[in-house]
Enzyme design. Sequence first.
Site, PDB file in Angstrom:
ATOM      1  N   LYS A  21       0.840  -1.198   0.000  1.00 32.18           N
ATOM      2  CA  LYS A  21       0.000   0.000   0.000  1.00 32.18           C
ATOM      3  C   LYS A  21       0.875   1.249   0.000  1.00 32.18           C
ATOM      4  CE  LYS A  21      -3.689  -0.543   2.570  1.00 32.18           C
ATOM      5  NZ  LYS A  21      -4.294  -0.720   3.916  1.00 32.18           N
ATOM      6  N   ARG A  91      -3.058   3.371   8.516  1.00 32.42           N
ATOM      7  CA  ARG A  91      -3.421   2.215   7.692  1.00 32.42           C
ATOM      8  C   ARG A  91      -2.285   1.207   7.643  1.00 32.42           C
ATOM      9  NH1 ARG A  91      -4.625   4.672   1.939  1.00 32.42           N
ATOM     10  NH2 ARG A  91      -5.927   2.800   1.773  1.00 32.42           N
ATOM     11  N   GLY A 100      -8.513  -7.365   4.328  1.00 31.44           N
ATOM     12  CA  GLY A 100      -9.306  -7.504   5.542  1.00 31.44           C
ATOM     13  C   GLY A 100      -8.547  -8.099   6.712  1.00 31.44           C
ATOM     14  N   MET A 102      -5.574  -6.913   8.266  1.00 31.63           N
ATOM     15  CA  MET A 102      -4.941  -6.036   9.225  1.00 31.63           C
ATOM     16  C   MET A 102      -5.896  -4.872   9.480  1.00 31.63           C
ATOM     17  SD  MET A 102      -1.925  -7.681   9.199  1.00 31.63           S
ATOM     18  CE  MET A 102      -0.667  -6.556   9.693  1.00 31.63           C
ATOM     19  N   ARG A 335      -3.593  -1.335  -6.512  1.00 34.76           N
ATOM     20  CA  ARG A 335      -2.769  -2.552  -6.479  1.00 34.76           C
ATOM     21  C   ARG A 335      -3.218  -3.419  -7.637  1.00 34.76           C
ATOM     22  NH1 ARG A 335      -5.679  -4.455  -0.974  1.00 34.76           N
ATOM     23  NH2 ARG A 335      -7.787  -4.453  -1.793  1.00 34.76           N
ATOM     24  N   HIS A 454     -16.523  -8.675   1.458  1.00 35.11           N
ATOM     25  CA  HIS A 454     -15.488  -9.554   1.997  1.00 35.11           C
ATOM     26  C   HIS A 454     -15.591 -10.953   1.386  1.00 35.11           C
ATOM     27  CE1 HIS A 454     -13.710 -12.344   4.988  1.00 35.11           C
ATOM     28  NE2 HIS A 454     -12.782 -11.408   5.040  1.00 35.11           N
ATOM     29  N   SER A 762      14.287 -40.885 -13.367  1.00 32.66           N
ATOM     30  CA  SER A 762      13.089 -40.121 -13.017  1.00 32.66           C
ATOM     31  C   SER A 762      13.001 -40.113 -11.492  1.00 32.66           C
ATOM     32  CB  SER A 762      11.842 -40.763 -13.628  1.00 32.66           C
ATOM     33  OG  SER A 762      10.702 -40.051 -13.204  1.00 32.66           O
ATOM     34  N   CYS A 829       8.551 -37.701 -11.462  1.00 36.91           N
ATOM     35  CA  CYS A 829       7.212 -38.236 -11.625  1.00 36.91           C
ATOM     36  C   CYS A 829       6.442 -38.278 -10.311  1.00 36.91           C
ATOM     37  CB  CYS A 829       7.245 -39.616 -12.267  1.00 36.91           C
ATOM     38  SG  CYS A 829       8.147 -40.817 -11.286  1.00 36.91           S
ATOM     39  N   TYR A 849      12.045 -32.822 -17.747  1.00 36.83           N
ATOM     40  CA  TYR A 849      10.585 -32.749 -17.688  1.00 36.83           C
ATOM     41  C   TYR A 849      10.071 -32.985 -16.274  1.00 36.83           C
ATOM     42  CZ  TYR A 849      10.462 -37.881 -17.508  1.00 36.83           C
ATOM     43  OH  TYR A 849      10.635 -39.183 -17.138  1.00 36.83           O
TER      44      TYR A 849
HETATM   45  P1  ADP Z   1      -7.720  -2.199   3.852  1.00 38.37           P
HETATM   46  O1  ADP Z   1      -6.297  -2.597   3.650  1.00 38.37           O
HETATM   47  O2  ADP Z   1      -8.451  -3.083   4.773  1.00 38.37           O
HETATM   48  O3  ADP Z   1      -8.410  -1.938   2.564  1.00 38.37           O
HETATM   49  P2  ADP Z   1      -7.311   0.614   4.096  1.00 38.37           P
HETATM   50  O4  ADP Z   1      -6.163   1.124   4.856  1.00 38.37           O
HETATM   51  O5  ADP Z   1      -7.169   0.616   2.634  1.00 38.37           O
HETATM   52  O6  ADP Z   1      -7.675  -0.819   4.639  1.00 38.37           O
HETATM   53  O7  ADP Z   1      -8.497   1.522   4.530  1.00 38.37           O
HETATM   54  C1  ADP Z   1      -9.800   1.148   4.808  1.00 38.37           C
HETATM   55  C2  ADP Z   1     -10.733   2.122   4.142  1.00 38.37           C
HETATM   56  O8  ADP Z   1     -10.527   3.462   4.586  1.00 38.37           O
HETATM   57  C3  ADP Z   1     -10.578   2.162   2.645  1.00 38.37           C
HETATM   58  O9  ADP Z   1     -11.854   2.262   2.063  1.00 38.37           O
HETATM   59  C4  ADP Z   1      -9.797   3.404   2.402  1.00 38.37           C
HETATM   60  O10 ADP Z   1     -10.043   3.924   1.141  1.00 38.37           O
HETATM   61  C5  ADP Z   1     -10.280   4.322   3.501  1.00 38.37           C
HETATM   62  N1  ADP Z   1      -9.279   5.299   3.864  1.00 38.37           N
HETATM   63  C6  ADP Z   1      -8.046   5.028   4.320  1.00 38.37           C
HETATM   64  N2  ADP Z   1      -7.335   6.151   4.506  1.00 38.37           N
HETATM   65  C7  ADP Z   1      -8.139   7.171   4.174  1.00 38.37           C
HETATM   66  C8  ADP Z   1      -7.971   8.588   4.132  1.00 38.37           C
HETATM   67  N3  ADP Z   1      -6.826   9.168   4.465  1.00 38.37           N
HETATM   68  N4  ADP Z   1      -9.017   9.325   3.722  1.00 38.37           N
HETATM   69  C9  ADP Z   1     -10.171   8.726   3.374  1.00 38.37           C
HETATM   70  N5  ADP Z   1     -10.389   7.411   3.381  1.00 38.37           N
HETATM   71  C10 ADP Z   1      -9.392   6.624   3.772  1.00 38.37           C
HETATM   72 MG    MG Z   2      -7.729  -0.791   1.170  1.00 43.05          MG
HETATM   73 MG    MG Z   3     -10.182  -3.523   5.802  1.00 43.34          MG
END
Ligand code: ADP
Ligand code: MG
Ligand code: MG
Length: 874
Positions: A21, A91, A100, A102, A335, A454, A762, A829, A849
């Site tokens: 990220k 974040r 989902g 962390m 990503r 999710h 083999s 094999c 192979y």
């Molecule tokens: P995950 O890795 O679980 O997607 P994120 O760190 O990307 O967690 O953030 C969770 C949510 O919060 C995402 O929808 C992201 O876009 C939003 N978000 C994170 N940072 C900001 C920010 N600085 N301003 C607005 N929204 C944010």
């Molecule tokens: Mg995210």
């Molecule tokens: Mg999340």
Amino acid sequence: MKRVYAFNEGNSEMKDLLGGKGANLAEMTRLGCPVPQGFTVTTKACLEYLQDGDNLSHDLIQEINQAIEQLEDQTQKKFDDPEKLLLVSVRSGAKISMPGMMDTILNLGLTDENVDKLAQLTQDERFAYDCYRRLLQMFGNVVYEIDMSLFEGQLKQIKDQHHLNFDHELSADHLKELVKKYQAIYTQELGHPFPQDVKEQIYAAVRAVFKSWNNKRAIVYRRLNNVPDDLGTAVNIQEMVFGNRGETSGTGVLFTRNPANGQKELYGEYLTNAQGEDVVAGIRTPMSITRLKDQFPEIYQEILDLTSQLESHYHDMQDIEFTIEEGKLFLLQTRNGKRTAQAAVKVACDLVEEGILTPKQALLTIQPESLHTLLHPAFDQAALKSAPLISKMGLPASPGAATGQVVFDAETAKAWTDEGKDVILVRHETSPEDIVGMNSAKAIVTSQGGMTSHAAVVARGMGKCCVSGCSELDINEDKRVVTYPGGSLHEGDIMSVDGSTGTLYVGEIPTVASAANEYFDQVMEWSREFAQLKIRMNAETATDIQNGLEFKASGIGLVRTEHMFFEAERLIAIRQFLLAQTASDREEALAHIKQFQTDDFTNIFKLMDNKPVVVRLLDAPLHEFLPHTEAEIKQVAQELNLPFDQVSDRIHMTKEINPMMGHRACRMGITYPGLYLMQAEAVIQAALAVQEQGVNVQPEIMIPLVSTKKELAQLKEAIKDHLDKVLQEVGAELTYTIGAMVETPRACLVADQLAEEAEFFSFGTNDLTQLSFGYSRDDAGKFLNAYLEEGILKDDPFQTIDLDAVKELVAIATERGRKTQSNLKVGVCGELGGDPRSIKVFHQIGLDYVSCSPYRVPIAQLAAAQSAIQDELV
Ligand code: ADP
Ligand code: MG
Ligand code: MG
């Protein structure tokens, strides 16, 4: 050591240090995309923290403070200036995206005092208190591990009290009331209030994110996805932008192409007046991204431009998070997008067509393992028409067809699967706690949430069939029943799920093998072009062979002759051989078996025109063919017209303490010379017969489990002499080779000697692994899990090659073998021949192979190509 990097100091190459990220936020900043400013605390700082105990180091705190000052300068906002209030998100982000897994905290920097100021400045009290209550909730849960349900409970109570359905309908007063209740939760649960010092908030949040690297969900996810435990997570601290500032604001997620089928179209969802994860949390049903075109046409155009810029820049389809604050667009994440195998092959071909990727680069975008979902069966179309419908209202979140028993929670899904049942996990919406159950289930069905919920994201990642957001389902988890317009299903009832159409049916529906498409064919063609390893199949039945040939297997790497002995009529013959008292009885039995074998081999050679076929002579321990219980022995004695005692005595004599290391394979060839000669003769006669019909046959006779040169030499000589005679008698010529299956550590070490006799090698990696570790594969289940859980072993060595020893043995044997015979043909094999990670190793060692089960041929083929391409890159 530098522990903190501003977004404008990093780039996408720095994923090890900044996490995925952070590295991508830096890269987007570099590219000039509209990204809120911020900085990243490195994964190294995380590892340092996890090692040192519970405090952020002095150096780290200083660097964070500096970065905060810099951020305040850049944004012209301040934490302690309520007139220009700076708020941030904290974040997490590891090198490898763990959806989902962390934790993230938004709106950090708000306090009891400045929240009112924010309300005044924005003239939006509802907004200010919405931010504050979200902060209290996320902070409480992430930092202090206060149970989310305590907050959710209060939220629900207020909504119920005021007869509201959705969070965004709460007024400023409702939210103020909620904030009070949340604060009460703090005092009640912790004995202290929510911290009012902003820096304290930030340090605590950073610590919590660091710690979340080792939470249970994260550990389970890493195990399931082969992510190493020692990467650590980075922490991103970023200026907040607000999607919850009314109807000209919003937040959403999008893929630059359809992640289910690969179509080139924007694909995603958004919600107005919402923040953060509202879209994926399934709270309100979000709107399709196509609606954005009407609602915010300029922003839609801006998104189109940015997505095509990012795709060309990253050379791949992107998964993007965005927020609109009062009509202005911000990107918060990009990503490479997770996608189904179906989408992966199409996107790869399209990106080549569009000139964004070369074929080699395109192949690297596809996960070999995912291809198995492409080759998986689909429901039989005719049967579908008459199948009783549950609902068509679900979303086709992840393709595939699955039938199983309905369960309503993840624990039951896991427990029932362990008992050998197929289950369908049916839930309102899944959460990260459900991950083990989701992995067990054949399919996942949810009543809420969209295509990016999710459940949908995780299912696609797992290559698992999923239907999400099927609003016609009314799930009662307590009563364990799901009701739909036409009826209801209880726990344990059978449901069929079509993840390609989003349709659910009652009962079981037969499936048919799916036809792979033109994109798949193209990907396979490139793979064959670039791979250096050839891919053979392990097969002996006509169906298996035909399947493998469809996938263009280059030959057969293993015909297991003992698999041909288990049919009733043949079993009698082999028993007759094993139990015979006289030489003439034994010969008669052998002649009988030979007839079967010749027929089998004839069919195989016919199908395998122009391709090599390795036939392994009998390998299995004798006892596998003999009866065990008294009743069975009686019956066999009767069938063979032998006295009971004689049979029972013979069986007693063959009994072994340790059959896998006992009288089996080449050792039987030595002690029952007629057996291998018979089999070799059957191979040659079949080959001759087929050759006469104009088919090109390439028999390769393989002697299993050799560990000394002498035993190989003796067997080889006997077979050659015998076959020479056979060929002379009929006056025909035929080319064949005799080789060794290398599967004991000793054989690996004396490979130079073995190669004086063997015409090919083999590797039998199952036995080689078994004998290297001294683990019996059949009993390893009793301890392997514990070994994996305790980290004594990183991976199951029967699933992926042990890099410390087994790999070395293979490398040594290959090198020594080729020292004797420079062009010695060497293959694999064992089961590992179909494992992408092991294939990479086999490629590096320079084998000729690998051979695997027919359905894994495409996976192996792509993995082999990727290994060769990656080689070129370094
Ligand atoms: P995950 O890795 O679980 O997607 P994120 O760190 O990307 O967690 O953030 C969770 C949510 O919060 C995402 O929808 C992201 O876009 C939003 N978000 C994170 N940072 C900001 C920010 N600085 N301003 C607005 N929204 C944010
Ligand atoms: Mg995210
Ligand atoms: Mg999340």
